[in-house]
Write an enzyme that holds these catalytic residues in place. Structure first.
Site, PDB file in Angstrom:
ATOM      1  N   ASP A   3      39.817  21.041  17.764  1.00  0.00           N
ATOM      2  CA  ASP A   3      39.294  20.545  19.042  1.00  0.00           C
ATOM      3  C   ASP A   3      40.270  20.794  20.193  1.00  0.00           C
ATOM      4  O   ASP A   3      41.430  21.151  19.973  1.00  0.00           O
ATOM      5  CB  ASP A   3      39.050  19.037  18.945  1.00  0.00           C
ATOM      6  CG  ASP A   3      37.826  18.717  18.117  1.00  0.00           C
ATOM      7  OD1 ASP A   3      36.997  19.620  17.911  1.00  0.00           O
ATOM      8  OD2 ASP A   3      37.703  17.558  17.675  1.00  0.00           O
ATOM      9  N   LYS A  55      35.323  21.269  23.460  1.00  0.00           N
ATOM     10  CA  LYS A  55      34.590  21.423  24.724  1.00  0.00           C
ATOM     11  C   LYS A  55      35.269  22.457  25.601  1.00  0.00           C
ATOM     12  O   LYS A  55      36.482  22.598  25.576  1.00  0.00           O
ATOM     13  CB  LYS A  55      34.604  20.096  25.481  1.00  0.00           C
ATOM     14  CG  LYS A  55      33.548  19.150  25.037  1.00  0.00           C
ATOM     15  CD  LYS A  55      33.559  17.957  25.971  1.00  0.00           C
ATOM     16  CE  LYS A  55      32.658  16.872  25.470  1.00  0.00           C
ATOM     17  NZ  LYS A  55      32.804  15.656  26.255  1.00  0.00           N
ATOM     18  N   MET A 104      38.901   8.356  27.905  1.00  0.00           N
ATOM     19  CA  MET A 104      37.809   9.108  28.558  1.00  0.00           C
ATOM     20  C   MET A 104      37.303   8.379  29.810  1.00  0.00           C
ATOM     21  O   MET A 104      36.100   8.345  30.065  1.00  0.00           O
ATOM     22  CB  MET A 104      36.659   9.341  27.558  1.00  0.00           C
ATOM     23  CG  MET A 104      37.085  10.174  26.370  1.00  0.00           C
ATOM     24  SD  MET A 104      35.769  10.402  25.163  1.00  0.00           S
ATOM     25  CE  MET A 104      35.840   8.858  24.262  1.00  0.00           C
TER      26      MET A 104
HETATM   27  N1  SAH Z   1      40.733  10.706  18.494  1.00  0.00           N
HETATM   28  C1  SAH Z   1      41.495  10.633  19.710  1.00  0.00           C
HETATM   29  C2  SAH Z   1      40.655  10.258  20.915  1.00  0.00           C
HETATM   30  C3  SAH Z   1      39.631  11.322  21.287  1.00  0.00           C
HETATM   31  S1  SAH Z   1      38.768  10.913  22.765  1.00  0.00           S
HETATM   32  C4  SAH Z   1      42.653   9.649  19.514  1.00  0.00           C
HETATM   33  O1  SAH Z   1      42.722   8.958  18.481  1.00  0.00           O
HETATM   34  O2  SAH Z   1      43.506   9.598  20.394  1.00  0.00           O
HETATM   35  C5  SAH Z   1      39.672  11.831  23.945  1.00  0.00           C
HETATM   36  C6  SAH Z   1      40.430  10.927  24.884  1.00  0.00           C
HETATM   37  O3  SAH Z   1      41.618  10.428  24.258  1.00  0.00           O
HETATM   38  C7  SAH Z   1      40.917  11.599  26.136  1.00  0.00           C
HETATM   39  O4  SAH Z   1      39.919  11.730  27.133  1.00  0.00           O
HETATM   40  C8  SAH Z   1      42.013  10.641  26.578  1.00  0.00           C
HETATM   41  O5  SAH Z   1      41.478   9.485  27.172  1.00  0.00           O
HETATM   42  C9  SAH Z   1      42.627  10.253  25.244  1.00  0.00           C
HETATM   43  N2  SAH Z   1      43.772  11.115  24.896  1.00  0.00           N
HETATM   44  C10 SAH Z   1      43.917  11.863  23.800  1.00  0.00           C
HETATM   45  N3  SAH Z   1      45.098  12.504  23.802  1.00  0.00           N
HETATM   46  C11 SAH Z   1      45.733  12.131  24.931  1.00  0.00           C
HETATM   47  C12 SAH Z   1      46.992  12.436  25.522  1.00  0.00           C
HETATM   48  N4  SAH Z   1      47.879  13.237  24.938  1.00  0.00           N
HETATM   49  N5  SAH Z   1      47.300  11.845  26.701  1.00  0.00           N
HETATM   50  C13 SAH Z   1      46.464  11.004  27.302  1.00  0.00           C
HETATM   51  N6  SAH Z   1      45.247  10.680  26.804  1.00  0.00           N
HETATM   52  C14 SAH Z   1      44.885  11.232  25.634  1.00  0.00           C
END
Ligand code: SAH
Length: 252
Positions: free
Chosen positions: A37, A58, A171
């Protein structure tokens, strides 16, 4: 190639490639095909130079592959005897549609191995020394999405705002104005908020502000997705502050 294919759902961690688990790295090394992803650090793919790699995340607001296409890609490759690693940002149990992939695979008699990852909400808070919980003060964490499957802000933000929980919104950047409006119905203008963009990565940007200035500061500092919005006193109550006190803290 193994005689019998298999599926591993692997959490890649929040961004820094060193924040994947040893088990996750082993699964990558053993993969024949890696479906990854957008938020997966591409450096992780280098740890298996021979596997096939497909980006299925995406692109500019559009899906490169629909969820149904991803499910079919997983199953057809496993049926050809491949070890498919489905590599997702953070942890696979947090806003990652893992359940849909597990369900679809199990319909074809395929068992899934799930390898946990460090979720962005906890990993990034920890790296910033933000205690999401603190004894006698913040007793829970409310991790929610700013953007539901219907494209609206989650009703849960309203409920979270009425609690003493530390709120972590994923998000949420496209709905930042609505989030501010909703939170201000229950919290004061000076209630602390941190925004962390690209947490744990070299291009990380972060800013600590308050609810009253949230939208203005997001625009001023050009903070964008992927970002966490962390709301609560935990944001300004970090371990650094403890260390800077003159007396040794006493714990009971
Ligand atoms: N499975 C992921 C979440 C996926 S949804 C987890 O456990 O973190 C995707 C969202 O996660 C992004 O839009 C953001 O809000 C957050 N996110 C993921 N990685 C990030 C990062 N390195 N820095 C800031 N936000 C992050």
């Amino acid at each position: 190639m193994p005689d019998k294919g298999m599926l591993s759902l692997v959490g890649a961690g929040p961004g820094d490639p060193d924040l994947i688990t040893v088990k996750g790295l082993r699964a990558i090394a053993d993969a024949d095909l890696i479906l990854y992803d957008a938020l997966v650090n591409k450096q992780l793919l280098d740890s298996n130079p021979v596997a096939e790699k497909h980006y299925v995340g995406k692109r500019k607001g559009q899906h490169a592959y629909s969820q149904s296409e991803i499910n079919k890609l997983i199953v057809s490759n496993i049926q050809r005897g491949k070890h498919v690693v489905r590599l997702k940002g953070g942890d696979v149990s947090v806003f990652a549609r893992a359940a849909e992939e597990i369900e679809y695979a199990s319909f074809f008699g395929i068992q899934t191995q799930v390898i946990p990852g460090i979720s962005s909400y906890s990993g990034i808070a920890a790296q910033h020394q933000i205690p999401l919980t603190r004894r006698c003060e913040y007793e829970s964490i409310w991790v929610t999405t700013g953007h539901t499957c219907k494209g609206e802000i989650s009703e849960d933000i309203k409920h979270a705002a009425q609690s003493s929980a530390t709120i972590v919104i994923l998000m949420g950047m496209t709905k930042i104005k609505d989030i501010q409006t909703e939170l201000l119905k229950y919290k004061s203008e000076d209630y602390p908020v941190a925004i962390v963009q690209n947490g744990t990565l070299p291009n990380e940007k972060h800013h600590v502000t308050n609810l009253g200035n949230l939208v203005e500061d997001v625009l001023k500092h050009d903070l964008q997705s992927p970002a966490l919005i962390i709301v609560g006193h935990a944001v300004v109550d970090n371990v650094c502050k403890l260390v800077s006190t003159t007396s040794i803290p006493q714990f009971v």
